[in-house]
Design a protein around this motif. Structure first.
Motif, PDB file in Angstrom:
ATOM      1  N   LYS A  10      27.084   2.897  20.081  1.00  0.00           N
ATOM      2  CA  LYS A  10      26.100   2.170  20.895  1.00  0.00           C
ATOM      3  C   LYS A  10      26.456   2.190  22.382  1.00  0.00           C
ATOM      4  O   LYS A  10      25.569   2.181  23.228  1.00  0.00           O
ATOM      5  N   ALA A  13      25.170   5.349  23.539  1.00  0.00           N
ATOM      6  CA  ALA A  13      23.708   5.242  23.667  1.00  0.00           C
ATOM      7  C   ALA A  13      23.334   4.573  24.980  1.00  0.00           C
ATOM      8  O   ALA A  13      22.377   4.988  25.649  1.00  0.00           O
ATOM      9  N   THR A  17      21.429   6.343  28.042  1.00  0.00           N
ATOM     10  CA  THR A  17      20.189   5.768  28.559  1.00  0.00           C
ATOM     11  C   THR A  17      20.177   5.827  30.081  1.00  0.00           C
ATOM     12  O   THR A  17      19.155   6.174  30.683  1.00  0.00           O
ATOM     13  N   CYS A  99      11.111   8.600  24.594  1.00  0.00           N
ATOM     14  CA  CYS A  99      10.170   8.998  23.547  1.00  0.00           C
ATOM     15  C   CYS A  99      10.226  10.510  23.370  1.00  0.00           C
ATOM     16  O   CYS A  99       9.989  11.249  24.328  1.00  0.00           O
ATOM     17  N   TYR A 139      19.267  11.631  18.324  1.00  0.00           N
ATOM     18  CA  TYR A 139      18.534  10.353  18.249  1.00  0.00           C
ATOM     19  C   TYR A 139      19.187   9.258  19.084  1.00  0.00           C
ATOM     20  O   TYR A 139      18.514   8.421  19.668  1.00  0.00           O
ATOM     21  N   ASN A 140      20.515   9.251  19.151  1.00  0.00           N
ATOM     22  CA  ASN A 140      21.228   8.181  19.854  1.00  0.00           C
ATOM     23  C   ASN A 140      20.864   8.118  21.337  1.00  0.00           C
ATOM     24  O   ASN A 140      20.944   7.062  21.943  1.00  0.00           O
ATOM     25  N   ARG A 143      17.945   5.844  21.467  1.00  0.00           N
ATOM     26  CA  ARG A 143      18.080   4.604  20.688  1.00  0.00           C
ATOM     27  C   ARG A 143      17.526   3.401  21.452  1.00  0.00           C
ATOM     28  O   ARG A 143      16.869   2.540  20.881  1.00  0.00           O
ATOM     29  N   PHE A 144      17.821   3.339  22.751  1.00  0.00           N
ATOM     30  CA  PHE A 144      17.306   2.249  23.580  1.00  0.00           C
ATOM     31  C   PHE A 144      16.064   2.739  24.304  1.00  0.00           C
ATOM     32  O   PHE A 144      16.001   2.795  25.529  1.00  0.00           O
ATOM     33  N   ASP A 147      12.061   6.034  20.997  1.00  0.00           N
ATOM     34  CA  ASP A 147      12.508   6.791  19.822  1.00  0.00           C
ATOM     35  C   ASP A 147      12.962   5.871  18.697  1.00  0.00           C
ATOM     36  O   ASP A 147      12.883   6.232  17.520  1.00  0.00           O
ATOM     37  N   TYR A 148      13.412   4.673  19.026  1.00  0.00           N
ATOM     38  CA  TYR A 148      13.824   3.697  18.019  1.00  0.00           C
ATOM     39  C   TYR A 148      12.676   3.416  17.047  1.00  0.00           C
ATOM     40  O   TYR A 148      12.892   3.193  15.865  1.00  0.00           O
ATOM     41  N   TYR A 149      11.441   3.465  17.577  1.00  0.00           N
ATOM     42  CA  TYR A 149      10.255   3.206  16.752  1.00  0.00           C
ATOM     43  C   TYR A 149       9.551   4.490  16.335  1.00  0.00           C
ATOM     44  O   TYR A 149       9.037   4.596  15.225  1.00  0.00           O
TER      45      TYR A 149
END
Length: 173
Positions: A10, A13, A17, A99, A139-140, A143-144, A147-149
């Protein structure tokens, strides 16, 4: 080891970000400036085709790319006048929002390499390096972000047919 850290941690991540949003800002502002300020790639393409990157033997280093510029890009400059600004803008938007982050990073790297192949160095190497970290993280990196959704939804849609097919096979057994 570092790949696992990039893909699962995290803290990674969060760092990604920051890199992603910064790189996205660079892309979105470059694209928006071209969209709103008028953009014509013909001069750049003609110059790049006329002055290819030369090797020590005097031959073009990227002859295949120079052929691409001369035979496809220049005759279709109007297409590139649309693709380049909107591509830059959409890459930036994807990176900022997180996204389809890996797709945005891939296309950002592709555009950076396109500039490098013409001999334009500028900030392209550092942009490619940022993109490689984002791609490696997968994906990480998003993550924030959205893409999380978005990614679970896409995975569910892509696996929908497989789940139905495996369910049908189980019921037949």
């Amino acid at each position: 080891m570092i790949n696992n850290w990039l893909r699962e941690n995290k803290i990674a991540a969060a760092l990604l970000t920051v890199i992603r949003v910064y790189w996205g800002y660079l892309w979105i502002t470059a694209g928006w400036g071209k969209i709103t300020g008028g953009f014509d790639s013909k001069g750049f393409l003609a110059n790049a085709a006329a002055n290819p990157v030369m090797g020590p033997d005097g031959a073009p280093v990227f002859g295949w790319y120079n052929s691409f510029l001369q035979s496809f890009a220049l005759p279709n400059a109007d297409l590139f006048n649309f693709i380049i600004p909107w591509g830059e803008f959409l890459v930036g938007l994807g990176l900022i929002l997180g996204c389809l982050t890996t797709a945005a990073a891939f296309f950002g790297i592709l555009m950076n390499f396109s500039f490098l192949l013409t001999g334009t160095v500028s900030h392209n190497p550092t942009d490619i390096l940022m993109g490689i970290f984002i791609l490696a993280a997968g994906y990480n990196a998003g993550r924030f972000g959205l893409d999380y959704y978005v990614m679970p939804f896409i995975r569910k849609q892509l696996n929908k047919g497989k789940e139905e097919e495996s369910g049908a096979n189980v019921s037949r057994v």
